[in-house]
Each structure stands twice: as structure tokens, then as C-alpha cells.
Design a protein around this motif. Structure first.
Motif, PDB file in Angstrom:
ATOM      1  N   PHE A  90       7.120  -4.587  26.240  1.00 52.60           N
ATOM      2  CA  PHE A  90       6.568  -5.792  25.634  1.00 52.60           C
ATOM      3  C   PHE A  90       6.802  -5.917  24.126  1.00 52.60           C
ATOM      4  O   PHE A  90       7.123  -6.987  23.638  1.00 52.60           O
ATOM      5  N   SER A  91       6.635  -4.846  23.373  1.00 54.17           N
ATOM      6  CA  SER A  91       6.709  -4.968  21.918  1.00 54.17           C
ATOM      7  C   SER A  91       8.131  -4.788  21.420  1.00 54.17           C
ATOM      8  O   SER A  91       8.970  -4.136  22.070  1.00 54.17           O
ATOM      9  N   PHE A  92       8.410  -5.371  20.271  1.00 55.94           N
ATOM     10  CA  PHE A  92       9.738  -5.261  19.649  1.00 55.94           C
ATOM     11  C   PHE A  92      10.085  -3.800  19.405  1.00 55.94           C
ATOM     12  O   PHE A  92      11.224  -3.368  19.632  1.00 55.94           O
ATOM     13  N   LYS A  93       9.096  -3.022  18.967  1.00 63.01           N
ATOM     14  CA  LYS A  93       9.311  -1.602  18.686  1.00 63.01           C
ATOM     15  C   LYS A  93       9.712  -0.849  19.951  1.00 63.01           C
ATOM     16  O   LYS A  93      10.640  -0.035  19.949  1.00 63.01           O
ATOM     17  N   GLU A 107      13.265   1.114  20.757  1.00 67.14           N
ATOM     18  CA  GLU A 107      13.263   2.528  21.141  1.00 67.14           C
ATOM     19  C   GLU A 107      14.009   2.742  22.451  1.00 67.14           C
ATOM     20  O   GLU A 107      14.747   3.726  22.607  1.00 67.14           O
ATOM     21  N   LEU A 108      13.833   1.818  23.405  1.00 68.34           N
ATOM     22  CA  LEU A 108      14.514   1.943  24.694  1.00 68.34           C
ATOM     23  C   LEU A 108      16.026   1.872  24.526  1.00 68.34           C
ATOM     24  O   LEU A 108      16.775   2.695  25.076  1.00 68.34           O
ATOM     25  N   GLY A 165      10.971 -13.858  23.855  1.00 72.95           N
ATOM     26  CA  GLY A 165      11.180 -12.477  24.275  1.00 72.95           C
ATOM     27  C   GLY A 165      12.652 -12.168  24.475  1.00 72.95           C
ATOM     28  O   GLY A 165      13.137 -11.086  24.112  1.00 72.95           O
ATOM     29  N   THR A 166      13.391 -13.115  25.042  1.00 77.33           N
ATOM     30  CA  THR A 166      14.823 -12.937  25.264  1.00 77.33           C
ATOM     31  C   THR A 166      15.562 -12.840  23.931  1.00 77.33           C
ATOM     32  O   THR A 166      16.469 -12.015  23.761  1.00 77.33           O
ATOM     33  N   GLN A 167      15.168 -13.673  22.972  1.00 80.96           N
ATOM     34  CA  GLN A 167      15.814 -13.646  21.658  1.00 80.96           C
ATOM     35  C   GLN A 167      15.610 -12.298  20.973  1.00 80.96           C
ATOM     36  O   GLN A 167      16.516 -11.803  20.282  1.00 80.96           O
ATOM     37  N   GLU A 168      14.452 -11.684  21.167  1.00 82.54           N
ATOM     38  CA  GLU A 168      14.220 -10.358  20.589  1.00 82.54           C
ATOM     39  C   GLU A 168      15.214  -9.342  21.147  1.00 82.54           C
ATOM     40  O   GLU A 168      15.790  -8.535  20.401  1.00 82.54           O
TER      41      GLU A 168
END
Length: 348
Positions: free
Chosen positions: A237-240, A244-245, A266-269
Motif C-alpha cells: 500500500f505505501s510508497f515506501k 522496498e519491494l 496508486g498506479t502512477q506511484e
């Protein structure tokens, strides 16, 4: 502003197979906004058994969202972080309400019918004869990229299907993508990738089940051809956490389904991070109705990706909504001759 939600069951024309089983129907939900004699519609494209928000309190959260619609799109999106399909429905519904035409969300050369979107032709799992029939139909229909779902029938039969394609079409003529939906066992995955490699495949989606982060990272490092993450992105869920993934696994590609990963925002992130780390990406639908597919297609065109996208699912259902989306010669067009059957918007 008034908001209501409604459930709708999409019926498959023909049972459709994945490694998770056979689907005959697909549940979806719509959010309808009303303000100043205008209406807007958004689709919450949940897929039971796969979506991160497949939870017992899903309908309760939809009800809460409609009761708190006054909070506005941005605040609701933040609050709904663990309900990505509702995030997408809210984004779409607010865009729809603001638009002169509730289905024209992102005007462009695509919606003007002067440009198209290259898409892959989807071949569903089934008996080898049925899969061969689908492959021939896609090739006859002019697709230059096809995607086969694998992992549900005998692997040797799947290899034979790929051999059949390559005996007639080179890699320059037909791009082949395969999607294992996490079907390969950890101790067999590399061997199967090596066997698949003889067919000059573009990529394989999710060869092993999500959550095996280190094993997936190892595979991505030694794979003979590119791996694309799909289910692996669900529930991040989070940008961080997203960054990391990608840093850990280092995939060659990621597959982006707005209904599963928080809508357009969310897709843009994910796109921002993929481009930061030189990871390829493309966008696909997640079995939404034509209402959700329409929004995804319009937004996807604006991202200027030249790769074939996964947006050819509009003809799967018997009770989908008439719309301008039309597949011709392996491309998705926004036909000016076909109008929306928008009765649904005003009945519910």
C-alpha cells in the motif's frame, strides 16, 4: 452530493480458466454520485480470492464511503488505502461527475478515434484443443502479441501449444507473453523457465506465488528471459513499501492493474518507481465491466507506452454494457459509431 453503491454480477460467455480455478461470473460494484442534476459513475473492480480488499467488511466500507462522500476524493483515497478497488471507484466517480459526458474522463486522440492502443490477445486456460482454438482466433484477428495463461493443464501440453505457435510464427511476427499466476513450485520454477525459453517468449508473469520475496529475487537474477511481477504488487500500500519491494526483487517488468493497486494514483506511484529503477511496465484490466475498462483505457493512452497493454477483456461477458470500445487488428479503438448504453446510470 449524494452517493449510492450497487452490486452487479457479470456473467462470462464461456467459463474462463486460470490456475486458481474456473470462473463463470464476476462480482463488481458501482458507486453513483449525484449533484446538481448530474450523475457520475465509478467501478470498484474487486476480484474475490485475489484482491487485497476481499474482506468481510467490504460492503460496510462501501456504505461508509457513500455516507462520507462529503470528505472529497483526496481525503477518501487516503482513508481507503487498504481498499484499492474502492479507491479506484471513487477516483472514477468524481472524474465522471465533473465531466460533461460521464464516460469521457480523459479526452485525447484515443477518445477522438484518431489513435488506438496496442493490446495483447488473451488466451484462457483450458483443454489443449480449446487453447489452440483461441490461439488461432487471435492470430486470425490480427494480434501481433498474445498472452497465454499457463499452469493449469499438463506442462508438456502447454509446451506443445507454444511449439505450435512458433512453428507458424517467428518471434518477430508474434510476441508471446505467458502468465503462470504463481503456479510453479519453487523447486521447479527455474527448470520450467529454461524449458519455456526455447520459444523466445517476451516475458512470464508471476512464475511463483507472491510472498516468496527472496525466491522471486533469485529467479529474476538468473532467469533466461524476463519476469513480470503481477500478484506480487497486491497488498503493497505505501510508497515506501513499493520501493522496498522493487529494490529487493529487481524484476524486469511489473504489471499494473488499477483496480488492485489503488486506482490511477496508486498506479502512477508504481510507474514512477519503475522508471526510477529502469523496470519496464504495462497496464492491464482486471476483468472489470466496460465502465471500468473504459476509464483504464482512456488513462492508459495518456501514459504514452508503446508496449501492448492488457485491455482486451470487454467481450468476455453476456451482460456487459454497450460502449465505444472496439478491438480491431490487435488494437483497442474508441469508435465514434458505437454509443454508450447508459441506461444503467439512470436506473440505479
Amino acid at each position: 452530493m449524494k452517493a449510492t453503491y450497487h452490486k452487479y454480477m457479470l456473467e462470462f460467455k464461456r467459463p474462463s480458466g486460470t490456475s486458481r480455478g474456473i470462473m463463470t461470473e464476476k462480482e463488481t460494484w458501482f458507486i453513483i454520485l449525484e449533484e446538481n442534476d448530474k450523475k457520475g459513475i465509478g467501478e470498484c473492480g474487486i476480484l474475490r480470492g485475489l484482491s487485497a480488499d476481499d474482506r468481510d467488511d467490504y460492503e460496510d466500507k462501501l456504505k461508509w464511503t457513500c455516507q462520507n462522500i462529503h470528505l472529497g476524493e483526496a481525503a477518501l483515497w487516503e482513508t481507503l488505502l487498504e481498499f484499492p478497488s474502492i479507491q479506484f471507484g471513487i477516483e472514477m466517480a468524481f472524474l465522471s461527475l465533473k465531466s460533461e459526458n460521464p464516460y469521457l474522463l480523459f479526452p485525447s486522440d484515443f477518445t477522438n478515434n484518431t489513435e488506438s492502443i496496442a493490446i495483447n490477445g488473451l488466451v484462457w486456460m483450458g483443454e489443449a484443443s480449446y487453447m489452440k482454438e483461441q490461439i488461432e482466433e487471435k492470430l486470425d484477428a490480427g494480434f501481433s502479441c498474445i498472452k497465454l495463461k499457463i499452469g493449469a493443464i499438463d506442462f508438456d501440453k502447454e509446451l506443445n501449444l507454444l511449439k505450435f505457435i512458433r512453428s507458424h510464427f517467428s518471434a518477430e511476427q508474434i510476441e508471446i507473453r505467458v502468465d503462470a499466476n504463481g503456479a510453479f513450485a519453487l523447486n521447479e520454477a527455474l527448470d520450467k523457465l529454461n524449458q519455456l525459453n526455447q520459444f523466445q517468449l517476451h516475458s512470464i508473469e508471476q512464475p511463483i506465488k507472491k510472498g516468496n520475496t527472496q525466491a522471486m529475487a533469485n529467479l529474476c537474477q538468473i532467469t533466461p528471459f524476463p519476469i513480470a511481477l503481477d500478484e506480487e504488487l497486491i497488498g503493497i500500500f505505501s510508497f515506501k513499501e513499493k520501493e522496498e519491494l522493487l529494490q529487493k526483487i529487481k524484476p524486469q517488468y511489473i504489471i499494473l492493474k488499477p483496480s488492485f493497486i489503488g486506482g490511477f494514483r496508486g498506479t502512477q506511484e508504481w510507474i514512477t518507481l519503475a522508471e526510477k529503477y529502469n523496470i519496464g511496465w504495462w497496464i492491464t484490466s482486471a476483468l472489470e465491466s466496460n465502465i471500468g475498462l473504459n476509464a483504464i483505457a482512456q488513462w492508459t493512452f495518456l501514459q504514452n507506452s508503446k508496449m501492448p497493454q492488457g485491455l482486451g477483456t470487454g467481450a468476455l461477458y453476456t451482460n456487459n454494457f454497450d460502449c465505444p470500445l472496439e478491438v480491431k487488428e490487435g488494437k483497442l479503438w474508441y469508435s465514434q459509431s458505437t454509443k454508450w448504453n447508459s441506461d444503467f446510470l439512470y436506473i440505479v
